[in-house]
Scaffold this motif. Structure first.
Motif, PDB file in Angstrom:
ATOM      1  N   LYS A  10       0.810   4.503   6.164  1.00 28.55           N
ATOM      2  CA  LYS A  10      -0.081   3.811   6.829  1.00 28.55           C
ATOM      3  C   LYS A  10      -1.441   3.930   6.367  1.00 28.55           C
ATOM      4  CE  LYS A  10       2.816   3.880  10.948  1.00 28.55           C
ATOM      5  NZ  LYS A  10       2.727   4.077  12.544  1.00 28.55           N
ATOM      6  N   TYR A  50       5.286  -5.682  14.634  1.00 28.56           N
ATOM      7  CA  TYR A  50       5.165  -4.804  15.710  1.00 28.56           C
ATOM      8  C   TYR A  50       5.627  -5.777  17.171  1.00 28.56           C
ATOM      9  CZ  TYR A  50       3.902  -0.515  13.363  1.00 28.56           C
ATOM     10  OH  TYR A  50       3.723   0.789  12.442  1.00 28.56           O
ATOM     11  N   HIS A  53       6.511  -4.187  20.512  1.00 26.77           N
ATOM     12  CA  HIS A  53       5.810  -3.471  21.236  1.00 26.77           C
ATOM     13  C   HIS A  53       4.443  -4.179  21.998  1.00 26.77           C
ATOM     14  CE1 HIS A  53       7.419   0.295  19.616  1.00 26.77           C
ATOM     15  NE2 HIS A  53       7.177  -0.029  18.567  1.00 26.77           N
ATOM     16  N   ARG A  56       3.004  -3.258  25.270  1.00 26.67           N
ATOM     17  CA  ARG A  56       2.449  -1.825  25.274  1.00 26.67           C
ATOM     18  C   ARG A  56       0.989  -2.012  25.332  1.00 26.67           C
ATOM     19  NH1 ARG A  56       6.968   1.562  23.560  1.00 26.67           N
ATOM     20  NH2 ARG A  56       5.805   3.142  24.468  1.00 26.67           N
ATOM     21  N   PHE A  58      -0.944   0.036  24.115  1.00 32.79           N
ATOM     22  CA  PHE A  58      -1.500   0.439  22.663  1.00 32.79           C
ATOM     23  C   PHE A  58      -1.348  -0.636  21.354  1.00 32.79           C
ATOM     24  CE2 PHE A  58       3.040   2.151  22.750  1.00 32.79           C
ATOM     25  CZ  PHE A  58       3.135   1.665  21.453  1.00 32.79           C
ATOM     26  N   LEU A  62      -2.957  -0.480  17.770  1.00 37.70           N
ATOM     27  CA  LEU A  62      -2.248  -0.542  16.765  1.00 37.70           C
ATOM     28  C   LEU A  62      -2.277  -1.453  15.781  1.00 37.70           C
ATOM     29  CD1 LEU A  62       0.337   0.897  15.456  1.00 37.70           C
ATOM     30  CD2 LEU A  62       2.021  -0.321  16.953  1.00 37.70           C
ATOM     31  N   THR A  92       6.907  11.036  16.682  1.00 40.04           N
ATOM     32  CA  THR A  92       5.928   9.860  16.702  1.00 40.04           C
ATOM     33  C   THR A  92       4.659  10.629  16.889  1.00 40.04           C
ATOM     34  OG1 THR A  92       7.455   8.390  17.153  1.00 40.04           O
ATOM     35  CG2 THR A  92       5.213   7.709  17.486  1.00 40.04           C
ATOM     36  N   ARG A 103       4.435  14.151   9.370  1.00 33.78           N
ATOM     37  CA  ARG A 103       3.384  13.872  10.450  1.00 33.78           C
ATOM     38  C   ARG A 103       2.732  15.121  11.120  1.00 33.78           C
ATOM     39  NH1 ARG A 103       7.313   9.286  13.351  1.00 33.78           N
ATOM     40  NH2 ARG A 103       6.403   7.308  12.519  1.00 33.78           N
ATOM     41  N   ILE A 110      -1.446  10.142  17.264  1.00 36.47           N
ATOM     42  CA  ILE A 110      -0.211   9.305  17.435  1.00 36.47           C
ATOM     43  C   ILE A 110      -0.377   8.125  16.901  1.00 36.47           C
ATOM     44  CG2 ILE A 110      -0.994   8.411  19.875  1.00 36.47           C
ATOM     45  CD1 ILE A 110       2.138   8.893  20.802  1.00 36.47           C
ATOM     46  N   GLU A 111      -1.470   7.350  16.851  1.00 37.37           N
ATOM     47  CA  GLU A 111      -1.452   6.009  16.341  1.00 37.37           C
ATOM     48  C   GLU A 111      -1.822   6.217  14.789  1.00 37.37           C
ATOM     49  OE1 GLU A 111      -4.103   2.569  17.864  1.00 37.37           O
ATOM     50  OE2 GLU A 111      -5.491   3.572  16.486  1.00 37.37           O
ATOM     51  N   ASN A 113      -0.449   7.940  12.353  1.00 37.70           N
ATOM     52  CA  ASN A 113       0.293   9.002  12.153  1.00 37.70           C
ATOM     53  C   ASN A 113       1.166   8.800  10.795  1.00 37.70           C
ATOM     54  OD1 ASN A 113       2.136   6.684  12.939  1.00 37.70           O
ATOM     55  ND2 ASN A 113       3.248   7.797  14.183  1.00 37.70           N
ATOM     56  N   HIS A 116       5.569   4.876   8.993  1.00 33.41           N
ATOM     57  CA  HIS A 116       6.530   4.259   9.935  1.00 33.41           C
ATOM     58  C   HIS A 116       7.770   4.508   9.353  1.00 33.41           C
ATOM     59  CE1 HIS A 116       8.643   1.276  12.348  1.00 33.41           C
ATOM     60  NE2 HIS A 116       8.881   0.724  11.207  1.00 33.41           N
TER      61      HIS A 116
HETATM   62  P1  CMP Z   1       5.612   3.624  14.609  1.00 31.27           P
HETATM   63  O1  CMP Z   1       6.645   4.278  14.156  1.00 31.27           O
HETATM   64  O2  CMP Z   1       4.933   2.829  13.369  1.00 31.27           O
HETATM   65  O3  CMP Z   1       5.982   2.466  15.867  1.00 31.27           O
HETATM   66  C1  CMP Z   1       4.897   2.013  16.842  1.00 31.27           C
HETATM   67  C2  CMP Z   1       3.519   2.713  16.321  1.00 31.27           C
HETATM   68  O4  CMP Z   1       2.615   2.841  17.549  1.00 31.27           O
HETATM   69  C3  CMP Z   1       3.954   4.323  16.409  1.00 31.27           C
HETATM   70  O5  CMP Z   1       4.544   4.613  15.224  1.00 31.27           O
HETATM   71  C4  CMP Z   1       2.562   4.908  16.319  1.00 31.27           C
HETATM   72  O6  CMP Z   1       1.687   4.767  15.339  1.00 31.27           O
HETATM   73  C5  CMP Z   1       1.900   3.933  17.366  1.00 31.27           C
HETATM   74  N1  CMP Z   1       1.461   4.462  18.618  1.00 31.27           N
HETATM   75  C6  CMP Z   1       0.229   4.447  19.236  1.00 31.27           C
HETATM   76  N2  CMP Z   1       0.284   4.891  20.460  1.00 31.27           N
HETATM   77  C7  CMP Z   1       1.649   5.193  20.701  1.00 31.27           C
HETATM   78  C8  CMP Z   1       2.388   5.796  21.938  1.00 31.27           C
HETATM   79  N3  CMP Z   1       1.556   5.882  23.247  1.00 31.27           N
HETATM   80  N4  CMP Z   1       3.494   5.677  21.783  1.00 31.27           N
HETATM   81  C9  CMP Z   1       4.431   5.455  20.824  1.00 31.27           C
HETATM   82  N5  CMP Z   1       3.796   4.765  19.748  1.00 31.27           N
HETATM   83  C10 CMP Z   1       2.548   4.899  19.686  1.00 31.27           C
END
Ligand code: CMP
Length: 139
Positions: A10, A50, A53, A56, A58, A62, A92, A103, A110-111, A113, A116
C-alpha cells in the motif's frame, strides 16, 4: 495445495521505501512473487476493488488513502498461499498483530496498514484477475 493469492503493498509502505523489506518477508515465508507491478490506482479502480466495503464508514477514506501514492500489486504463489500470506501480514489492525508480522513491524494504522492480501481462494482469483492477465503471471 499450491495456491496463488493477490497482495498489494500500500501507499504508506511504498512512500517509506519498504517494498524490498516486505518482499523479503514473503520470500522468507516460502511465497514466490510470480507477478508484480507498480501502479497508481485511479479512484474508479479503488472503489471497484473495495466494492464489498462500500457501505462501511471507512470506505471514502480508504479509497482516498489507496489513491494517495503508488501501490505494488503482486501475485504470491506457494503452499496454502492465501493463509500463509495472512499469517505473514498479521491482523488488519496493527495494534492486534502478532510480533514479527508485516503489519506489527511496518503498519502505521488500521487504514495505512502497509499490505492487503486476499481473504479466500475464491476472492484471490477475482482479485488476481483485477490486476493481471494470465500471460503476466510466470510461475
Ligand atoms: P484490507 O485488507 O486492504 O481490506 C480493507 C481495508 O480497509 C483494510 O485492509 C484497512 O486498510 C481498511 N480499514 C480502515 N478502517 C477499517 C476498519 N475499521 N476495519 C477494517 N478495515 C479497515
Amino acid at each position: 495445495a499450491i495456491e496463488r493469492t493477490l497482495s498489494i503493498i500500500k501507499p504508506d509502505a511504498t512512500r517509506r521505501n519498504l517494498t524490498g523489506a516486505i518482499n523479503d518477508r514473503f520470500e522468507k515465508a516460502g511465497l514466490r512473487i510470480v507477478a508484480q507491478k507498480r501502479l497508481r490506482l485511479t479512484r474508479e479502480m479503488a472503489e471497484r476493488f473495495y466494492e464489498v466495503h462500500k457501505e462501511r464508514s471507512f470506505f471514502g477514506s480508504l479509497c482516498d488513502f489507496m489513491t494517495s501514492g503508488p501501490v505494488v500489486a503482486q501475485v504470491l504463489e506457494g503452499e496454502n498461499a492465501v493463509a500463509r500470506n495472512r499469517e505473514v501480514m498479521g491482523a488488519t489492525n496493527p495494534a492486534n498483530a502478532d510480533e514479527g508480522t508485516i503489519r506489527k513491524d511496518f503498519a502505521e494504522s488500521i487504514e495505512a496498514n502497509s499490505v492487503h492480501g486476499s481473504d479466500s481462494a475464491e476472492n484471490a482469483a477475482t482479485e488476481i484477475a483485477f490486476f493481471f492477465a494470465e500471460t503476466e503471471i510466470v510461475g
